[in-house]
Write a protein that holds these residues in place. Structure first.
Motif, PDB file in Angstrom:
ATOM      1  N   ASP A  82       0.750  -1.028   0.484  1.00  0.00           N
ATOM      2  CA  ASP A  82      -0.055   0.000   0.000  1.00  0.00           C
ATOM      3  C   ASP A  82       0.477   1.188   0.049  1.00  0.00           C
ATOM      4  OD1 ASP A  82       1.415   0.333   1.983  1.00  0.00           O
ATOM      5  OD2 ASP A  82      -1.016   0.278   3.526  1.00  0.00           O
ATOM      6  N   GLY A  83       2.471   1.320  -0.293  1.00  0.00           N
ATOM      7  CA  GLY A  83       3.357   2.399  -0.842  1.00  0.00           C
ATOM      8  C   GLY A  83       3.774   2.635   1.153  1.00  0.00           C
ATOM      9  N   ARG A  84       3.438   1.743   2.384  1.00  0.00           N
ATOM     10  CA  ARG A  84       4.099   2.400   3.877  1.00  0.00           C
ATOM     11  C   ARG A  84       4.940   1.967   3.562  1.00  0.00           C
ATOM     12  NH1 ARG A  84       1.940  -0.218   7.737  1.00  0.00           N
ATOM     13  NH2 ARG A  84       0.818  -1.694   6.148  1.00  0.00           N
ATOM     14  N   PRO A  85       6.347   2.507   3.956  1.00  0.00           N
ATOM     15  CA  PRO A  85       7.176   2.651   4.316  1.00  0.00           C
ATOM     16  C   PRO A  85       7.713   1.036   4.972  1.00  0.00           C
ATOM     17  CG  PRO A  85       7.647   4.952   4.748  1.00  0.00           C
ATOM     18  CD  PRO A  85       5.905   3.765   4.891  1.00  0.00           C
ATOM     19  N   PHE A  86       8.342   0.941   4.844  1.00  0.00           N
ATOM     20  CA  PHE A  86       8.920  -1.514   5.663  1.00  0.00           C
ATOM     21  C   PHE A  86      10.176  -0.658   5.710  1.00  0.00           C
ATOM     22  CE2 PHE A  86       8.895  -5.423   5.575  1.00  0.00           C
ATOM     23  CZ  PHE A  86       8.674  -5.569   6.274  1.00  0.00           C
ATOM     24  N   HIS A  87      11.507  -0.984   5.318  1.00  0.00           N
ATOM     25  CA  HIS A  87      12.598  -0.653   5.389  1.00  0.00           C
ATOM     26  C   HIS A  87      13.654  -0.377   4.736  1.00  0.00           C
ATOM     27  CE1 HIS A  87      13.611  -4.897   4.079  1.00  0.00           C
ATOM     28  NE2 HIS A  87      12.963  -4.813   4.351  1.00  0.00           N
ATOM     29  N   ASP A  88      14.779   0.482   4.698  1.00  0.00           N
ATOM     30  CA  ASP A  88      15.722  -0.286   3.746  1.00  0.00           C
ATOM     31  C   ASP A  88      16.824  -1.442   3.681  1.00  0.00           C
ATOM     32  OD1 ASP A  88      15.541   2.854   2.647  1.00  0.00           O
ATOM     33  OD2 ASP A  88      16.910   3.813   4.685  1.00  0.00           O
ATOM     34  N   LEU A  89      17.550  -1.315   2.286  1.00  0.00           N
ATOM     35  CA  LEU A  89      18.133  -2.784   2.138  1.00  0.00           C
ATOM     36  C   LEU A  89      19.278  -2.669   1.245  1.00  0.00           C
ATOM     37  CD1 LEU A  89      18.597  -5.138   2.469  1.00  0.00           C
ATOM     38  CD2 LEU A  89      16.876  -5.458  -0.131  1.00  0.00           C
ATOM     39  N   ASP A  90      20.858  -2.552   2.278  1.00  0.00           N
ATOM     40  CA  ASP A  90      21.650  -2.201   1.417  1.00  0.00           C
ATOM     41  C   ASP A  90      22.170  -3.740   1.247  1.00  0.00           C
ATOM     42  OD1 ASP A  90      24.947  -1.449   1.027  1.00  0.00           O
ATOM     43  OD2 ASP A  90      24.334   0.254   2.054  1.00  0.00           O
ATOM     44  N   LEU A  91      23.259  -4.298   0.438  1.00  0.00           N
ATOM     45  CA  LEU A  91      23.945  -5.566   0.053  1.00  0.00           C
ATOM     46  C   LEU A  91      24.677  -5.071  -0.214  1.00  0.00           C
ATOM     47  CD1 LEU A  91      20.394  -8.082  -0.166  1.00  0.00           C
ATOM     48  CD2 LEU A  91      22.123  -7.806   1.990  1.00  0.00           C
ATOM     49  N   ARG A  92      25.445  -3.809  -0.449  1.00  0.00           N
ATOM     50  CA  ARG A  92      27.005  -3.854  -0.519  1.00  0.00           C
ATOM     51  C   ARG A  92      28.042  -4.498   0.383  1.00  0.00           C
ATOM     52  NH1 ARG A  92      26.505   2.716  -1.690  1.00  0.00           N
ATOM     53  NH2 ARG A  92      25.692   2.150   0.968  1.00  0.00           N
ATOM     54  N   THR A  93      27.679  -5.344   1.195  1.00  0.00           N
ATOM     55  CA  THR A  93      28.865  -6.205   2.352  1.00  0.00           C
ATOM     56  C   THR A  93      28.295  -7.549   1.921  1.00  0.00           C
ATOM     57  OG1 THR A  93      27.379  -5.721   4.533  1.00  0.00           O
ATOM     58  CG2 THR A  93      29.354  -4.531   3.466  1.00  0.00           C
ATOM     59  N   GLY A  94      26.853  -7.354   1.321  1.00  0.00           N
ATOM     60  CA  GLY A  94      26.164  -8.968   1.482  1.00  0.00           C
ATOM     61  C   GLY A  94      25.553  -9.846   2.515  1.00  0.00           C
TER      62      GLY A  94
END
Length: 161
Positions: free
Chosen positions: A101-113
């Motif tokens: 529905d467009g509400r924010p959940f979380h960020d995701l940064d997998l540049r380190t795996g």
């Protein structure tokens, strides 16, 4: 977070180290199988989810739609289950993850795996650890705690075709 999921039989891959992902949008695009265990840590109940996840372009170029569907086995019953999330990849290779529905959940940064996401939801706290173990396999562990629940969800995703 110590991984309690590392002890599950679905985890066949060595936990030698994370596999860096410079671009989450490119890495996740396509279809994946899912094997998930669901544990209620308060009463010892256990269940499972088996299904697939698809990451495909969203409407009007709106990032990726992450749609999961399969069968949830819980409390002696088996029933269909699904969920949809919206992934908004960023130019730096990370992404913002939103609910359908467009509400924010979380960020995701997998540049380190590896990445740990935290999401407060009313009185509950969701803490998710994403670990990419190779070009075609990633793990997700969600620990959910609150006044009414204490759960652990351990998922293994494997690329299809």
């Amino acid at each position: 977070m110590d991984s309690e999921c590392a002890r599950t039989p679905e985890r066949e891959e060595p936990a030698a180290g994370p596999y860096p992902v410079p671009d989450v949008g490119a890495y996740f695009a396509g279809r994946w199988s899912i094997e998930r265990t669901v544990s209620d840590l308060r009463n010892g109940a256990e269940g499972s989810f088996r299904g697939t996840a698809g990451f495909r372009p969203g409407p009007a170029g709106g990032g990726l739609l992450h749609h999961e569907e399969g069968r949830l086995s819980w409390g002696g019953t088996v029933q269909p289950a699904s969920r949809t999330l919206r992934w908004r990849p960023r130019p730096d290779g990370t992404a913002a993850i939103d609910f359908a529905d467009g509400r924010p959940f979380h960020d995701l940064d997998l540049r380190t795996g590896r990445w740990t996401a935290v999401h407060p939801c009313a009185a509950d706290l969701y803490e998710g650890t994403f670990t990419v173990v190779g070009p075609d396999t990633w793990h997700l562990e969600w620990r959910v705690g609150g006044p009414a629940k204490e759960q652990l969800l351990c998922s293994v995703y494997r690329r299809l075709g």
